[in-house]
Design a protein around this motif. Structure first.
Motif, PDB file in Angstrom:
ATOM      1  N   GLU A 266     -65.994  32.000  10.074  1.00 37.84           N
ATOM      2  CA  GLU A 266     -66.785  33.212  10.239  1.00 37.84           C
ATOM      3  C   GLU A 266     -68.049  33.214   9.375  1.00 37.84           C
ATOM      4  N   PHE A 267     -68.838  34.307   9.494  1.00 38.86           N
ATOM      5  CA  PHE A 267     -70.121  34.384   8.797  1.00 38.86           C
ATOM      6  C   PHE A 267     -70.029  34.352   7.274  1.00 38.86           C
ATOM      7  N   PRO A 268     -68.926  34.778   6.625  1.00 35.73           N
ATOM      8  CA  PRO A 268     -68.881  34.626   5.162  1.00 35.73           C
ATOM      9  C   PRO A 268     -68.684  33.178   4.709  1.00 35.73           C
ATOM     10  N   GLN A 269     -68.610  32.240   5.678  1.00 33.02           N
ATOM     11  CA  GLN A 269     -68.328  30.827   5.436  1.00 33.02           C
ATOM     12  C   GLN A 269     -66.886  30.586   4.979  1.00 33.02           C
ATOM     13  N   TYR A 270     -66.014  31.475   5.422  1.00 35.86           N
ATOM     14  CA  TYR A 270     -64.573  31.314   5.269  1.00 35.86           C
ATOM     15  C   TYR A 270     -63.944  31.454   6.661  1.00 35.86           C
ATOM     16  N   TYR A 271     -62.649  31.147   6.746  1.00 38.94           N
ATOM     17  CA  TYR A 271     -61.951  31.265   8.016  1.00 38.94           C
ATOM     18  C   TYR A 271     -61.339  32.646   8.181  1.00 38.94           C
ATOM     19  N   GLY A 272     -61.619  33.280   9.318  1.00 43.31           N
ATOM     20  CA  GLY A 272     -60.877  34.469   9.683  1.00 43.31           C
ATOM     21  C   GLY A 272     -59.461  34.062  10.023  1.00 43.31           C
ATOM     22  N   PRO A 273     -58.439  34.785   9.527  1.00 42.72           N
ATOM     23  CA  PRO A 273     -57.056  34.310   9.634  1.00 42.72           C
ATOM     24  C   PRO A 273     -56.493  34.422  11.051  1.00 42.72           C
ATOM     25  N   ARG A 274     -55.402  33.729  11.267  1.00 45.16           N
ATOM     26  CA  ARG A 274     -54.672  33.808  12.527  1.00 45.16           C
ATOM     27  C   ARG A 274     -53.854  35.086  12.538  1.00 45.16           C
ATOM     28  N   ALA A 275     -53.877  35.766  13.668  1.00 47.68           N
ATOM     29  CA  ALA A 275     -53.112  37.010  13.805  1.00 47.68           C
ATOM     30  C   ALA A 275     -52.958  37.320  15.288  1.00 47.68           C
ATOM     31  N   LEU A 331     -81.403  41.870   4.343  1.00 44.61           N
ATOM     32  CA  LEU A 331     -80.039  41.379   4.160  1.00 44.61           C
ATOM     33  C   LEU A 331     -80.151  39.910   3.786  1.00 44.61           C
ATOM     34  N   THR A 332     -79.791  39.577   2.575  1.00 42.28           N
ATOM     35  CA  THR A 332     -80.100  38.252   2.034  1.00 42.28           C
ATOM     36  C   THR A 332     -79.192  37.177   2.623  1.00 42.28           C
ATOM     37  N   ARG A 333     -79.701  35.959   2.696  1.00 44.82           N
ATOM     38  CA  ARG A 333     -78.919  34.849   3.248  1.00 44.82           C
ATOM     39  C   ARG A 333     -77.716  34.544   2.363  1.00 44.82           C
ATOM     40  N   GLY A 334     -77.934  34.574   1.034  1.00 46.53           N
ATOM     41  CA  GLY A 334     -76.817  34.332   0.128  1.00 46.53           C
ATOM     42  C   GLY A 334     -75.729  35.376   0.241  1.00 46.53           C
ATOM     43  N   GLY A 335     -76.074  36.560   0.698  1.00 46.03           N
ATOM     44  CA  GLY A 335     -75.107  37.630   0.940  1.00 46.03           C
ATOM     45  C   GLY A 335     -74.613  37.631   2.371  1.00 46.03           C
ATOM     46  N   THR A 336     -74.707  36.502   3.052  1.00 48.69           N
ATOM     47  CA  THR A 336     -74.249  36.252   4.428  1.00 48.69           C
ATOM     48  C   THR A 336     -74.966  37.137   5.459  1.00 48.69           C
ATOM     49  N   CYS A 337     -76.142  37.649   5.119  1.00 45.14           N
ATOM     50  CA  CYS A 337     -76.909  38.532   6.012  1.00 45.14           C
ATOM     51  C   CYS A 337     -76.084  39.736   6.471  1.00 45.14           C
ATOM     52  N   ARG A 338     -75.072  40.085   5.693  1.00 52.12           N
ATOM     53  CA  ARG A 338     -74.212  41.239   5.998  1.00 52.12           C
ATOM     54  C   ARG A 338     -73.901  42.060   4.743  1.00 52.12           C
ATOM     55  N   HIS A 364     -73.546  51.375   6.728  1.00 52.41           N
ATOM     56  CA  HIS A 364     -72.670  50.394   7.371  1.00 52.41           C
ATOM     57  C   HIS A 364     -71.646  49.908   6.366  1.00 52.41           C
ATOM     58  N   TYR A 365     -70.395  49.867   6.796  1.00 49.97           N
ATOM     59  CA  TYR A 365     -69.312  49.539   5.866  1.00 49.97           C
ATOM     60  C   TYR A 365     -69.361  48.108   5.363  1.00 49.97           C
ATOM     61  N   ASP A 366     -70.066  47.205   6.067  1.00 51.88           N
ATOM     62  CA  ASP A 366     -70.153  45.822   5.613  1.00 51.88           C
ATOM     63  C   ASP A 366     -70.882  45.689   4.271  1.00 51.88           C
ATOM     64  N   ILE A 367     -71.789  46.608   3.982  1.00 53.51           N
ATOM     65  CA  ILE A 367     -72.654  46.455   2.808  1.00 53.51           C
ATOM     66  C   ILE A 367     -71.833  46.608   1.527  1.00 53.51           C
ATOM     67  N   LYS A 368     -71.907  45.584   0.704  1.00 55.57           N
ATOM     68  CA  LYS A 368     -71.080  45.476  -0.504  1.00 55.57           C
ATOM     69  C   LYS A 368     -71.914  45.591  -1.776  1.00 55.57           C
ATOM     70  N   ASP A 411     -64.102  39.830   4.594  1.00 50.70           N
ATOM     71  CA  ASP A 411     -64.345  39.489   3.191  1.00 50.70           C
ATOM     72  C   ASP A 411     -62.990  39.193   2.546  1.00 50.70           C
ATOM     73  N   PRO A 412     -62.733  37.954   2.122  1.00 50.48           N
ATOM     74  CA  PRO A 412     -61.396  37.608   1.619  1.00 50.48           C
ATOM     75  C   PRO A 412     -61.044  38.269   0.291  1.00 50.48           C
ATOM     76  N   THR A 413     -62.020  38.897  -0.381  1.00 55.20           N
ATOM     77  CA  THR A 413     -61.716  39.562  -1.655  1.00 55.20           C
ATOM     78  C   THR A 413     -61.216  40.991  -1.463  1.00 55.20           C
ATOM     79  N   THR A 414     -61.284  41.514  -0.239  1.00 60.61           N
ATOM     80  CA  THR A 414     -60.865  42.894  -0.012  1.00 60.61           C
ATOM     81  C   THR A 414     -59.354  42.990   0.184  1.00 60.61           C
ATOM     82  N   ASP A 415     -58.839  44.185   0.059  1.00 57.35           N
ATOM     83  CA  ASP A 415     -57.443  44.462   0.349  1.00 57.35           C
ATOM     84  C   ASP A 415     -57.373  45.064   1.739  1.00 57.35           C
ATOM     85  N   ASN A 416     -57.289  44.175   2.754  1.00 61.60           N
ATOM     86  CA  ASN A 416     -57.294  44.602   4.151  1.00 61.60           C
ATOM     87  C   ASN A 416     -58.512  45.472   4.453  1.00 61.60           C
ATOM     88  N   GLY A 417     -59.652  45.083   3.895  1.00 59.33           N
ATOM     89  CA  GLY A 417     -60.899  45.783   4.155  1.00 59.33           C
ATOM     90  C   GLY A 417     -61.278  46.823   3.115  1.00 59.33           C
TER      91      GLY A 417
END
Length: 471
Positions: A266-275, A331-338, A364-368, A411-417
Motif C-alpha cells: 500500500e501507499f505507506p510502503q507497508y503491506y495491507g494485511p490479509r482479511a 501533502l509531503t512525499r515523505g508523509g506518503t502524500c496522505r 480528513h482522518y488520514d492526516i496525522k 497506518d501500522p502504528t494505529t490501533d485499528n485506525g
C-alpha cells in the motif's frame, strides 16, 4: 511541446492522447516484448517511476499492452489537464466548485468488444506488483457505484485482487462506496458497480477529490476537461461509464459475502494485511478493439502523486473557508502524500496556526501531522519545511498533540485506525523584532547571469593561475 503550448491547446482528449503527448516529449519508454506480469513488469516501472511512463507490449505474451507511470511529477499532473503547475490547485478547486454533469450517449468505443464468459486473467493482463502481494491486482481501476436509492454515482479507486475467474476481492474503507454498499444491503440487494481501466487522467484525478457524498466525481472531471464526460450505460447493470475509456469490468458487490483478500503493498510502503473482505462477482467485460491496460505499482510514486494532488486542492478549499490567510498546502512525499500536511499561511495573529491545525485534522482522518509555516517558506521543499521547524518551533510552546482520534487503518502504528495527531507551529511570532526572523539574502543573487559571470574554459583559467603561482 512546451508548457505554454499545453495551456493553449488544453488537455489531451483521452488516455491515448496523453500517451502520444508523453511520447512526443521523450517521456514514454517502450519495454521489450514478453515482460513477465508477475514482479518483472512492476520492477521495470519502479526503476522508471520518476522519469518516464512505460508501455509493455505483449506482457507474458498477452495481446493487451500494459502502461504504468502516467504521472512522474506534479508538472505531469498539471500538463494532463492542460494547465501550468502553478495553476494546478486553483484549477482543481474551480472544477470541484463548478462541476459539469456527464453526457449520456448510446454507444462508445469502450463497448466495441463484449465478453460474457468471464476468465479475468485470460482476458486481461493483470500484474502482480510487490513481492508479498497475494497475487495479481487491478490497481488503477476506477470503481464506479450508484447510490441504490438516488442513482447518483461515486468514483473511487480500490485495490482489487483477482480471486477467481469471475471474482474480485475488494478493500472498501469507510468512505462513499462503502456507504452505498451499506444502503444496498439494507435494501437486500447487491451493489451494482463497474471498474474502469484506462481512463483519461482527469478522471483519475477527480476520483481522488475529497468530495461530499452524492457528488459525482465524473462531473468534476468534466469541469477539468472543459466539457462533460460522455458516458454509456453498462451492458449488464445501470452504472454509467466513460464511453472513451479502454476497459470496463461490470459486476456486483455481493450482499453479505466475505472472502480472504491481501496482503497488498500500500501507499505507506507497508503491506495491507490479509482479511475477509467484500467480493465482486463479474458479469461482463467490455473494451475497445485494441485496449490498453493501465496499472499503478502499489506504494510507488504514481500512487502517491495521484492520491496527493487532488486531496491538496480539497484541503486548501476546506481551510480557506475559515482561514483566508491560508496560501497553499502540500501533502509531503515523505508523509506518503496522505499523512503529513504542510500549510503555508500569511499569519495575522499568534494562536492562529493551532486553529488551522485543528481544522486540517477535521478535514480528513488520514492526516496525522500538520506543520504550519510562514509565507516565506517554500512548502514544495522538505528542506525548507525542516528549516522552519528548526528555527521557528519550540516543542514546549508550539507542539499540539491530540490522542485517540480516528486515523488511517493502513497506518501500522494505529490501533485499528485509532491514532494520535501532532501539529507543529513553525511560524514566527507576530510581534517579533524585524530582524529576529528576517531571512538572510545576498544582494543581487537573483540578477546574476552565470553565462557572463563565469569563464567558458575553467581548466585553462586554472592552468594560468597555477602557472602564475609557480612563477
Amino acid at each position: 511541446m512546451r508548457m505554454e503550448d499545453v495551456a493553449r491547446k488544453g488537455p489531451p482528449a483521452d488516455l491515448r492522447a496523453w500517451l502520444a503527448y508523453l511520447a512526443e516529449r521523450g517521456k514514454l519508454a517502450i519495454a521489450r516484448e514478453g515482460v513477465a506480469l508477475a514482479d518483472e513488469l512492476a520492477a521495470i516501472a519502479k526503476r522508471l517511476e520518476r522519469d518516464s511512463a512505460v508501455l509493455f507490449p505483449r506482457p507474458d505474451g498477452h495481446a493487451i499492452p500494459v502502461v504504468a507511470n502516467l504521472f512522474a511529477g506534479r508538472d505531469w499532473v498539471a500538463e494532463s489537464i492542460g494547465v501550468t503547475e502553478d495553476q494546478l490547485l486553483p484549477q482543481l478547486l474551480a472544477a470541484a466548485s463548478h462541476p459539469l454533469p456527464t453526457h449520456e450517449v448510446a454507444s462508445g468505443p469502450v463497448q466495441e468488444v463484449v465478453h460474457e464468459d468471464i476468465d479475468l486473467l485470460r482476458q486481461l493482463p493483470v500484474p502482480k506488483h510487490n513481492e508479498r502481494d497475494s497475487g495479481p491486482y487491478i490497481t488503477a481501476g476506477l470503481l464506479i457505484a450508484r447510490n441504490p436509492k438516488t442513482g447518483v454515482q461515486n468514483v473511487s479507486i480500490h485495490r482489487c485482487q483477482i480471486s477467481g475467474k469471475n471474482r474480485i476481492g475488494v478493500l472498501l474503507l469507510p468512505r462513499h462506496t462503502f456507504s452505498y454498499y451499506r444502503l444496498a444491503e439494507e435494501l437486500g440487494q447487491a451493489l451494482e458497480i463497474a471498474i474502469v481501466i484506462g481512463a483519461h487522467p482527469a478522471l483519475l484525478l477527480a476520483s481522488q477529490a475529497i468530495a461530499a457524498l452524492d457528488e459525482d466525481e465524473m462531473a468534476i472531471a468534466g469541469a477539468l476537461l472543459g466539457e462533460p464526460v460522455d458516458v454509456v450505460k453498462c451492458r449488464t447493470n445501470s452504472v454509467r461509464v466513460p464511453a472513451h475509456a479502454e476497459i470496463v469490468i461490470e459486476g456486483r458487490i455481493l450482499q453479505g459475502v466475505r472472502e480472504p483478500e491481501g496482503p497488498f503493498g500500500e501507499f505507506p510502503q507497508y503491506y495491507g494485511p490479509r482479511a475477509n473482505r467484500e467480493v465482486i462477482e463479474v458479469d461482463a467485460i467490455t473494451h475497445r478493439k485494441a485496449p490498453i491496460f493501465h496499472t499503478i505499482v502499489g506504494g510507488g510514486f504514481e500512487h502517491l502523486i495521484l492520491g496527493g494532488v487532488p486531496r491538496e486542492a480539497t484541503l486548501l478549499q476546506h481551510l480557506r473557508r475559515s482561514f483566508p490567510g491560508v496560501i497553499d498546502v502540500r501533502l509531503t512525499r515523505g508523509g506518503t502524500c496522505r499523512y503529513h500536511l504542510a500549510i503555508k499561511i500569511d499569519k495575522a495573529n499568534d494562536g492562529e496556526p493551532k486553529n488551522v491545525m485543528m481544522c486540517a485534522f477535521g478535514a480528513h482522518y488520514d492526516i496525522k501531522q500538520v506543520i504550519v509555516v510562514d509565507k516565506d517558506v517554500d512548502i514544495s521543499s522538505c528542506e525548507e519545511i525542516e528549516w522552519a521547524v528548526a528555527t521557528r518551533f519550540q516543542a514546549d510552546r508550539d507542539l499540539m498533540v491530540v490522542s485517540g482520534a480516528l486515523g488511517s487503518k493502513l497506518d501500522p502504528t494505529t490501533d485499528n485506525g485509532i491514532s494520535a495527531k501532532m501539529g507543529l507551529d513553525a511560524t514566527a511570532p507576530v510581534s517579533a523584532p524585524e530582524l529576529a526572523f528576517k531571512r538572510i539574502r545576498v544582494k543581487g543573487e537573483e540578477e546574476v547571469d552565470l553565462a557572463t559571470a563565469l569563464q567558458a574554459d575553467p581548466s585553462a583559467a586554472v592552468a594560468r593561475l597555477l602557472a602564475g603561482a609557480r612563477a
